[in-house]
Design a protein around this motif. Structure first.
Motif, PDB file in Angstrom:
ATOM      1  N   GLU A 166       7.709  -6.306   9.603  1.00  0.00           N
ATOM      2  CA  GLU A 166       8.924  -5.759  10.216  1.00  0.00           C
ATOM      3  C   GLU A 166       8.744  -5.460  11.705  1.00  0.00           C
ATOM      4  O   GLU A 166       9.723  -5.433  12.448  1.00  0.00           O
ATOM      5  CB  GLU A 166       9.372  -4.503   9.477  1.00  0.00           C
ATOM      6  N   ALA A 204      16.670  -7.762   8.921  1.00  0.00           N
ATOM      7  CA  ALA A 204      18.022  -8.240   8.607  1.00  0.00           C
ATOM      8  C   ALA A 204      18.064  -9.756   8.424  1.00  0.00           C
ATOM      9  O   ALA A 204      19.040 -10.284   7.885  1.00  0.00           O
ATOM     10  CB  ALA A 204      18.986  -7.815   9.702  1.00  0.00           C
ATOM     11  N   GLU A 241       9.700  -9.291   0.303  1.00  0.00           N
ATOM     12  CA  GLU A 241       8.649  -8.959  -0.666  1.00  0.00           C
ATOM     13  C   GLU A 241       8.101 -10.230  -1.312  1.00  0.00           C
ATOM     14  O   GLU A 241       6.910 -10.332  -1.576  1.00  0.00           O
ATOM     15  CB  GLU A 241       9.157  -8.001  -1.738  1.00  0.00           C
ATOM     16  N   ALA A 297      17.328 -11.942   3.047  1.00  0.00           N
ATOM     17  CA  ALA A 297      18.159 -11.486   1.939  1.00  0.00           C
ATOM     18  C   ALA A 297      17.323 -10.502   1.111  1.00  0.00           C
ATOM     19  O   ALA A 297      16.092 -10.466   1.206  1.00  0.00           O
ATOM     20  CB  ALA A 297      18.605 -12.674   1.091  1.00  0.00           C
ATOM     21  N   SER A 298      17.996  -9.737   0.306  1.00  0.00           N
ATOM     22  CA  SER A 298      17.335  -8.721  -0.518  1.00  0.00           C
ATOM     23  C   SER A 298      16.203  -9.318  -1.359  1.00  0.00           C
ATOM     24  O   SER A 298      16.403 -10.300  -2.071  1.00  0.00           O
ATOM     25  CB  SER A 298      18.368  -8.067  -1.438  1.00  0.00           C
ATOM     26  N   GLY A 299      15.024  -8.734  -1.244  1.00  0.00           N
ATOM     27  CA  GLY A 299      13.872  -9.137  -2.048  1.00  0.00           C
ATOM     28  C   GLY A 299      13.061 -10.290  -1.489  1.00  0.00           C
ATOM     29  O   GLY A 299      11.956 -10.549  -1.965  1.00  0.00           O
ATOM     30  N   GLU A 300      13.586 -10.987  -0.485  1.00  0.00           N
ATOM     31  CA  GLU A 300      12.885 -12.175   0.011  1.00  0.00           C
ATOM     32  C   GLU A 300      11.663 -11.837   0.852  1.00  0.00           C
ATOM     33  O   GLU A 300      10.677 -12.560   0.842  1.00  0.00           O
ATOM     34  CB  GLU A 300      13.831 -13.082   0.782  1.00  0.00           C
ATOM     35  N   GLU A 336      16.869 -16.929   2.394  1.00  0.00           N
ATOM     36  CA  GLU A 336      17.176 -16.723   0.980  1.00  0.00           C
ATOM     37  C   GLU A 336      16.224 -17.557   0.145  1.00  0.00           C
ATOM     38  O   GLU A 336      15.423 -18.319   0.687  1.00  0.00           O
ATOM     39  CB  GLU A 336      18.627 -17.118   0.706  1.00  0.00           C
ATOM     40  N   GLN A 343      20.548 -15.943   6.821  1.00  0.00           N
ATOM     41  CA  GLN A 343      19.419 -15.170   6.309  1.00  0.00           C
ATOM     42  C   GLN A 343      18.461 -16.092   5.574  1.00  0.00           C
ATOM     43  O   GLN A 343      18.839 -17.157   5.094  1.00  0.00           O
ATOM     44  CB  GLN A 343      19.885 -14.103   5.317  1.00  0.00           C
ATOM     45  N   GLN A 375       4.382  -4.995   4.825  1.00  0.00           N
ATOM     46  CA  GLN A 375       5.790  -5.069   5.202  1.00  0.00           C
ATOM     47  C   GLN A 375       6.021  -4.435   6.569  1.00  0.00           C
ATOM     48  O   GLN A 375       6.791  -4.947   7.382  1.00  0.00           O
ATOM     49  CB  GLN A 375       6.675  -4.397   4.152  1.00  0.00           C
TER      50      GLN A 375
END
Length: 94
Positions: free
Chosen positions: A22, A28, A36, A31-34, A69, A67, A18
């Motif tokens: 990054e 940003a 991972e 989306a949350s969890g994507e 998703e 984002q 990660q």
């Protein structure tokens, strides 16, 4: 490495991958969890990770999303797996 030999998540390996992602892509954008989800799907292989990330970002852009998703992955991960000859959702593709 994203999993230990006993198939439990390898948290240090996932965190390291990660950090690499990054450093090259703004978190940003996901989306949350994507992020991972991409890391796990890549199996820790950076070439695969960046290929799938690129495809997911392209898909999100084409859909007009701000984002990446889950919809950006529809077909992306199974298609990538089939290119490698992997079994995806119980089926292999030629």
């Amino acid at each position: 490495m994203v999993f230990h030999k006993d198939h439990t998540p390898h948290e240090q390996g996932r965190a390291a991958i990660q950090a690499v992602l990054e450093a090259r892509v703004n978190p940003a954008l996901f989306a949350s969890g994507e992020m991972e989800r991409l890391i796990v799907a890549s199996g820790g292989n950076l070439r695969n990770l960046f290929s799938m990330t690129s495809n997911a970002c392209d898909s999100a852009t084409l859909r007009g999303a701000s984002q990446v998703e889950a919809a950006a992955f529809r077909g992306n991960i199974p298609a990538f797996g089939s290119r490698l000859g992997l079994v995806v959702h119980g089926q292999t593709r030629a």
